[in-house]
Design a protein around this motif. Structure first.
Motif, PDB file in Angstrom:
ATOM      1  N   HIS A 146       0.730  -1.149  -0.113  1.00 23.16           N
ATOM      2  CA  HIS A 146      -0.022   0.073   0.020  1.00 23.16           C
ATOM      3  C   HIS A 146       0.839   1.225   0.103  1.00 23.16           C
ATOM      4  CE1 HIS A 146       0.524   1.778   3.781  1.00 23.16           C
ATOM      5  NE2 HIS A 146      -0.516   2.595   3.653  1.00 23.16           N
ATOM      6  N   ASP A 147       2.228   1.044   0.097  1.00 29.83           N
ATOM      7  CA  ASP A 147       2.932   2.414   0.286  1.00 29.83           C
ATOM      8  C   ASP A 147       4.144   1.931  -0.624  1.00 29.83           C
ATOM      9  OD1 ASP A 147       4.393   4.483   1.041  1.00 29.83           O
ATOM     10  OD2 ASP A 147       5.009   3.487   3.405  1.00 29.83           O
ATOM     11  N   HIS A 148       4.064   1.873  -2.060  1.00 28.21           N
ATOM     12  CA  HIS A 148       5.000   1.707  -3.023  1.00 28.21           C
ATOM     13  C   HIS A 148       6.152   0.636  -2.571  1.00 28.21           C
ATOM     14  CE1 HIS A 148       3.622   5.152  -5.203  1.00 28.21           C
ATOM     15  NE2 HIS A 148       3.784   5.987  -3.961  1.00 28.21           N
ATOM     16  N   GLY A 149       5.772  -0.454  -1.865  1.00 23.33           N
ATOM     17  CA  GLY A 149       6.845  -1.336  -1.541  1.00 23.33           C
ATOM     18  C   GLY A 149       7.691  -1.062  -0.394  1.00 23.33           C
ATOM     19  N   HIS A 150       7.480   0.103   0.168  1.00 22.56           N
ATOM     20  CA  HIS A 150       8.317   0.748   1.241  1.00 22.56           C
ATOM     21  C   HIS A 150       8.056  -0.358   2.580  1.00 22.56           C
ATOM     22  CE1 HIS A 150      10.105   4.612   0.940  1.00 22.56           C
ATOM     23  NE2 HIS A 150       9.110   5.169   0.284  1.00 22.56           N
ATOM     24  N   GLU A 151       9.207  -0.702   3.026  1.00 20.11           N
ATOM     25  CA  GLU A 151       9.418  -1.435   4.078  1.00 20.11           C
ATOM     26  C   GLU A 151       9.449  -1.027   5.579  1.00 20.11           C
ATOM     27  OE1 GLU A 151      10.620  -5.829   2.328  1.00 20.11           O
ATOM     28  OE2 GLU A 151      12.151  -4.550   2.825  1.00 20.11           O
ATOM     29  N   ASN A 152       9.541   0.464   5.245  1.00 20.87           N
ATOM     30  CA  ASN A 152       9.758   1.400   6.707  1.00 20.87           C
ATOM     31  C   ASN A 152      10.820   0.807   7.515  1.00 20.87           C
ATOM     32  OD1 ASN A 152       7.875   3.835   6.525  1.00 20.87           O
ATOM     33  ND2 ASN A 152       6.726   2.183   5.882  1.00 20.87           N
ATOM     34  N   ASN A 153      12.053   0.381   7.092  1.00 23.94           N
ATOM     35  CA  ASN A 153      12.962  -0.209   7.758  1.00 23.94           C
ATOM     36  C   ASN A 153      13.266   0.925   8.907  1.00 23.94           C
ATOM     37  OD1 ASN A 153      15.459  -1.285   8.759  1.00 23.94           O
ATOM     38  ND2 ASN A 153      15.644  -2.295   6.790  1.00 23.94           N
TER      39      ASN A 153
END
Ligand code: PLP
Length: 377
Positions: free
Chosen positions: A212-219
């Motif tokens: 839902h966030d362009h593939g961002h994993e929010n690492n």
């Protein structure tokens, strides 16, 4: 129906807090500028707590919630997803967007999927079933869950109308593998536009978050511009403005559902007095009662009842007048259904739906309404 009936000072205060004390309208980052105000995160946490689950993911709509859930389970081209003949067109749109093939199952007089028909539709490509708790009456989940387990299928509950309802004492949207909710302006609680996804499997939930966030994993160990990614995604992020309104609306959910249930039971009593057959409700259901549906003898009678009601300023909802947006047989504008040589004949569903009349239920309904309904029917 009515989150929108109750938009008031609580929503205003949440928005004021956001605008005055933060001003950051994006759910991620800007940590030094936002006074520790994260409205979307707070809405998700409160929603998960309300539904008694670990995680919830806010998205831009109920339609995107369905798309995200399908993606989280890796469903796409070559797969088939079964859903019910009576739903809003969005359910099928989400399946089509995922690349999978929509397969339409008949309903029964609960107006939701009848699991005794599922055998006809399942094959080796089938990956999931999307049930819909249409207009706030729970789908009978017992048969669906048993069937899904036997055939190793995911169950996604389209809970667009069922937010706050229960089946077997469990909140709708939390019985299957995933639950999706809509907060569009006509739904039980609203953020203008918006949605939520609940997914039980933690890995699938992580995939949903990234998708839902362009593939961002929010690492957490990387700045956002260097963020890690392992799959493609899209943008279905909820904004802080919607999150703020959601926080206030969620606090009203119990009151909304209780009020609707109480008004629906007054409507049902009138229908019973007038000897109308009401929509079946599965045992152990706790309905949100977005609308009360009853049956006329045939299609012509249903239309004439609607016309009589309209003359007394009593509206109907979806049935019979907007069936074309809510009955899969009508969707010849969707190539994936139109060109499907195996598209089942939906006569069973049509015979049920065309006799049905739905009365919308609101939080605020006056005695005048019930008196006129009694005199018209
Ligand atoms: C409203 C609705 C949706 C879509 O929700 P949006 O937030 O409007 O995208 C999906 N399924 C059903 C059954 C709905 O009624």
């Amino acid at each position: 129906m009515p989150g929108f009936e109750l938009i008031g000072k609580e929503e205003h205060e949440e928005l004021n807090d956001l605008m005055t004390n933060s001003g950051i309208l994006f759910r991620h980052g800007f940590d030094a500028l936002r006074n520790n105000i994260y409205k979307v995160k707070e809405f998700e946490n409160n929603f998960a707590e309300f539904m008694q689950v670990k995680n919830a993911l806010a998205v831009t709509s109920g339609t995107s919630a369905l798309h995200v859930a399908l993606k989280a389970f890796g469903i796409g081209a070559g797969d088939e997803v079964i859903t019910q003949a009576f739903t809003f067109v969005a359910t099928v749109e989400a399946i089509v967007e995922s690349g999978a093939k929509p397969v339409i199952c008949d309903i029964d007089e609960t107006l939701n999927l009848d699991s005794s028909y599922l055998d006809k539709y399942v094959n080796t490509n089938t990956k999931a079933i999307i049930v819909v708790h249409m207009l706030g009456t729970p789908c009978n989940m017992n048969g669906v869950l048993k069937f899904a387990k036997k055939h190793n299928l995911k169950v996604i509950e389209d809970t667009a109308w069922g937010c706050g309802g229960k089946f077997n004492e469990q909140y709708l949207g939390t019985l299957g593998d995933a639950g999706t909710y809509s907060f569009d302006f006509a739904k039980t609680i609203t953020t203008g536009e918006g949605g939520m996804v609940i997914i039980k499997d933690e890995l699938a939930f992580e995939r949903a978050k990234a998708y839902h966030d362009h593939g961002h994993e929010n690492n957490p160990s990387l700045p956002r511009w260097e963020d890690s990614r392992s799959s493609s995604g899209f943008n279905y992020r909820m904004s802080e403005l919607q999150g703020a309104i959601g926080i206030a609306q969620l606090k009203k959910l119990n009151f909304i559902v209780d009020s609707q249930r109480s008004n629906a039971s007054k409507i049902k009593n009138i229908l019973i007095q007038k000897k109308y057959k009401i929509r079946d409700v599965p045992e152990h259901s706790f309905e949100t009662c977005d609308a009360v549906v009853f049956f006329a003898e045939n299609k012509q009678k249903a239309i004439s009842i609607r016309n009589k009601l309209l003359k007394c300023n009593i509206s109907t909802k979806i049935l019979p007048e907007a069936m074309s947006w809510h009955f899969a047989e009508s969707w010849d504008h969707i190539d994936e259904l139109k060109n499907d040589s195996k598209m089942p004949n939906l006569e069973i569903s049509r015979n049920i739906l065309e006799r049905a009349v739905a009365l919308p239920v609101f939080v605020k309904m006056k005695d005048d309404y019930f008196n006129s309904l009694k005199s018209v029917l």
